[in-house]
Design an enzyme around this catalytic site. Structure first.
Site, short mmCIF file in Angstrom:
data_model
loop_
_atom_site.label_atom_id
_atom_site.label_comp_id
_atom_site.label_asym_id
_atom_site.label_seq_id
_atom_site.Cartn_x
_atom_site.Cartn_y
_atom_site.Cartn_z
N ASP A 184 45.57 48.74 34.87
CA ASP A 184 44.16 48.77 34.45
C ASP A 184 43.40 49.92 35.09
OD1 ASP A 184 45.39 45.99 34.61
OD2 ASP A 184 43.70 45.58 33.32
N HIS A 333 51.49 42.75 30.82
CA HIS A 333 50.08 42.97 31.10
C HIS A 333 49.36 41.70 31.56
CE1 HIS A 333 46.32 45.01 31.25
NE2 HIS A 333 45.78 44.18 30.39
N HIS A 343 40.20 36.00 32.57
CA HIS A 343 41.45 35.92 31.79
C HIS A 343 42.28 34.70 32.18
CE1 HIS A 343 40.44 39.76 30.18
NE2 HIS A 343 40.51 40.35 31.35
N VAL A 371 43.85 41.21 35.03
CA VAL A 371 42.78 40.67 35.87
C VAL A 371 42.44 41.72 36.92
CG1 VAL A 371 42.16 38.82 37.47
CG2 VAL A 371 43.67 38.34 35.52
N HIS A 372 41.16 42.08 37.00
CA HIS A 372 40.78 43.20 37.86
C HIS A 372 40.59 42.77 39.31
CE1 HIS A 372 39.20 45.06 33.88
NE2 HIS A 372 40.50 45.01 33.95
#
Ligand SMILES: *[C@@H]1O[C@H](CO)[C@@H](O)[C@H](O)[C@H]1NC(C)=O
Ligand SMILES: *[C@@H]1O[C@H](CO)[C@@H](O)[C@H](O)[C@H]1NC(C)=O
Ligand SMILES: *[C@@H]1O[C@H](CO)[C@@H](O)[C@H](O)[C@H]1NC(C)=O
Ligand SMILES: [Fe+2]
Length: 504
Positions: A184, A333, A343, A371-372
């Site tokens: 990401d 991903h 998410h 997921v950040h």
């Protein structure tokens, strides 16, 4: 099942049955349960208290030097390489020219400034709504020698550019090799910080777990932001292979703009060696490199039973030879285990289909993005989940992979800062800040793993672990550790059940 589930489950039952007795006793019981659970800290994963002061999550302006386009007429830009075969003796070189197609050839050799060999590539281009791409070149150079530094040159005359890469050692169980893992990434100052830190980490090949440019967050999915991203990553991706996984930001399905070809920009710009692993799609494939067998899956392509991806994975797992490549790594991903509110459970469908294979084939680790934030699990599985009856919860499982989410590359959407509380017992460590991981495969039994937080410009190793190979390492030590970390349900019951049962 471990203590916290145990506490919560028993707590609920107890509290429900206490209702007629009034509030105070249930509060007391809750307090007791909380103390009981937290005292036994070894059971609980940790949520890092670190709070990051962020650079703003905005993309770097297009005129910034991070996106600098080389001088010279029709000069090659956005240069990147990836593995071009199954075993690391081929490389695909890709780049873009903008004024005219120009040549797709790559000159290469093992001595600097001396290019004795030549390979001929191909050129492609595409449009996306009102965006017209440059001329995208892809050239396979193969029959390379292992463990060798190659120099290569692309472009013509004074606009030619020169780069180099190092081929990996031969496939061999004790071949030492260092992978980096980024997900990401995007193109903010945080992205740049992640990339700069990664480039100092000693990583030899990058496993990229999806969501590249975030161009699709722009009006009409502005393809210019695909070009700028290509320029941003060139300083690493032209010199070492980036292994591509697709994410949701690569889908770019825009029927409102007449764009219905999924993954259009991605598929034109980034090739993968999928045919070498007998895959029918560039979106899922496998490579072998040094002592690792790396399987790349597509979270956004059909994967349920009987689909092409399902058939392919079933066959590929049978082709894995742990005697030659002890380290079995899966990339995707959307994470299968994630306790962040962002998410949440989006990987559940794939978990239901593939998790039992990951356990059966003793996958060492599964890397995901999406997921950040950063999160690492213990070795757990939920393969006995039965919608009708029986088990409901993930349990310690020594054959299961460790699940690691590194969706923390630093893109414009910012951090996913909210984790579910209580931290589930499958979650070993989690932190919402930006960074990258490195995985140093030492030999057939040992690997060192680090997650490195950017920390506003400073490189801070934050989470680390020694991996014992799931196939080769002796099980004894791991079992002992496991017992320590995850007492069995029965053991817990023996220890605490009595006390709980004797409560009022
Ligand atoms: C690709 O480039 C050629 C040459 O400029 C042009 O004729 C063609 O229309 C382009 N194709 C697409 C899909 O843009
Ligand atoms: C799920 O539970 C049902 C009912 O007990 C049982 O018949 C079935 O075999 C179980 N399925 C699996 C896959 O364990
Ligand atoms: C494998 O690497 C680990 C960590 O560097 C080392 O402790 C171990 O002795 C090595 N094992 C073998 C068989 O070389
Ligand atoms: Fe994503």
């Amino acid at each position: 099942m471990d203590l916290r589930y145990f506490c919560i489950a028993r707590g609920r039952i107890a509290i429900d049955s206490l209702k007629p007795m009034g509030g105070w006793s249930s509060q007391l019981l809750l307090l007791y349960l909380v103390v009981l659970c937290s005292a036994n800290y070894v059971l609980c994963g940790s949520t890092s208290p670190y709070v990051r002061s962020e650079y703003p999550s905005t993309d770097i302006p297009l005129d910034n030097e991070a996106f600098v386009i080389p001088e010279g007429f029709n000069s090659p830009q956005q240069v990147h390489i990836t593995q071009g075969d199954y075993d690391g003796k081929a490389v695909i070189v890709s780049w873009v020219t903008t004024s005219e197609p120009g040549s797709s050839e790559v000159w290469y050799g093992t001595e600097e400034n001396k290019y004795e060999l030549k390979a001929e590539g191909e050129t492609t281009n595409y449009t996306f709504y009102d965006y017209i791409s440059g001329f995208i070149h892809h050239c396979l150079i193969d029959e390379l020698k292992h463990n060798t530094k190659y120099y290569y040159k692309i472009g013509a005359g004074s606009s030619a550019r020169e780069f180099w890469f190092q081929t990996p050692p031969e496939i061999q169980p004790d071949a030492a090799y260092t992978f980096g893992i980024i997900g990401d990434l995007g193109q903010t100052y945080n992205s740049l910080s992640t990339l700069d830190h990664y480039m100092k980490s000693g990583g030899q090949t990058l496993l990229f777990v999806g969501d590249l440019s975030y161009a699709d967050n722009y009006k009409h999915n502005d393809g210019v932001r695909w070009d700028s991203w290509g320029c941003l990553v060139e300083k690493s991706a032209a010199y070492q292979p980036w292994i591509w996984t697709t994410g949701n930001h690569e889908i770019e399905y825009r029927p409102d703009l007449g764009e219905t070809t999924m993954f259009k920009a991605f598929l034109h710009r980034f090739l993968t060696p999928y045919k070498a692993s007998q895959s029918s799609s560039p979106l899922w494939y496998a490579i072998r490199r040094a002592s690792a067998h790396i399987i790349v899956l597509s979270s956004y392509s059909p994967f349920v039973k009987y689909t092409p991806q399902w058939h392919w994975l079933r066959a590929e797992l049978k082709r894995v030879n742990r005697e030659k490549t002890p380290w079995l790594i899966v990339l995707m991903h959307a994470p299968l285990y994630n306790s962040n509110t962002a998410h949440y459970m989006e990987g559940e469908a794939m978990r239901a289909v593939f998790e039992k294979w990951f356990v059966k084939y003793k996958v060492d680790m599964v890397f995901a993005g999406h997921v950040h934030a950063y999160e690492r699990s213990y070795r757990i599985s939920n393969i006995n989940y039965n919608i009708t009856t029986g088990n409901r919860y993930p349990v310690p499982d020594k054959s299961a992979p460790v699940y690691i989410t590194v969706g923390d590359g630093g893109n414009q959407e910012g951090l996913a800062g909210r984790f579910f509380e209580v931290q589930p017992d499958y979650s070993a460590f989690r932190e919402a800040s930006y960074g990258h991981s490195t995985l140093e495969l030492k030999n057939r039994t040992h690997a060192l793993y680090h997650w490195n937080r950017n920390d506003d410009g400073k490189h801070v190793p934050t989470d680390h672990l020694v991996f014992h190979n799931q196939y080769w390492a002796s099980n004894t030590r791991r079992r002992r550790l496991k017992k320590h970390k995850f007492p069995s349900h029965a053991a817990l019951f023996a220890k605490y059940g009595k006390i709980l049962d004797s409560l009022p």
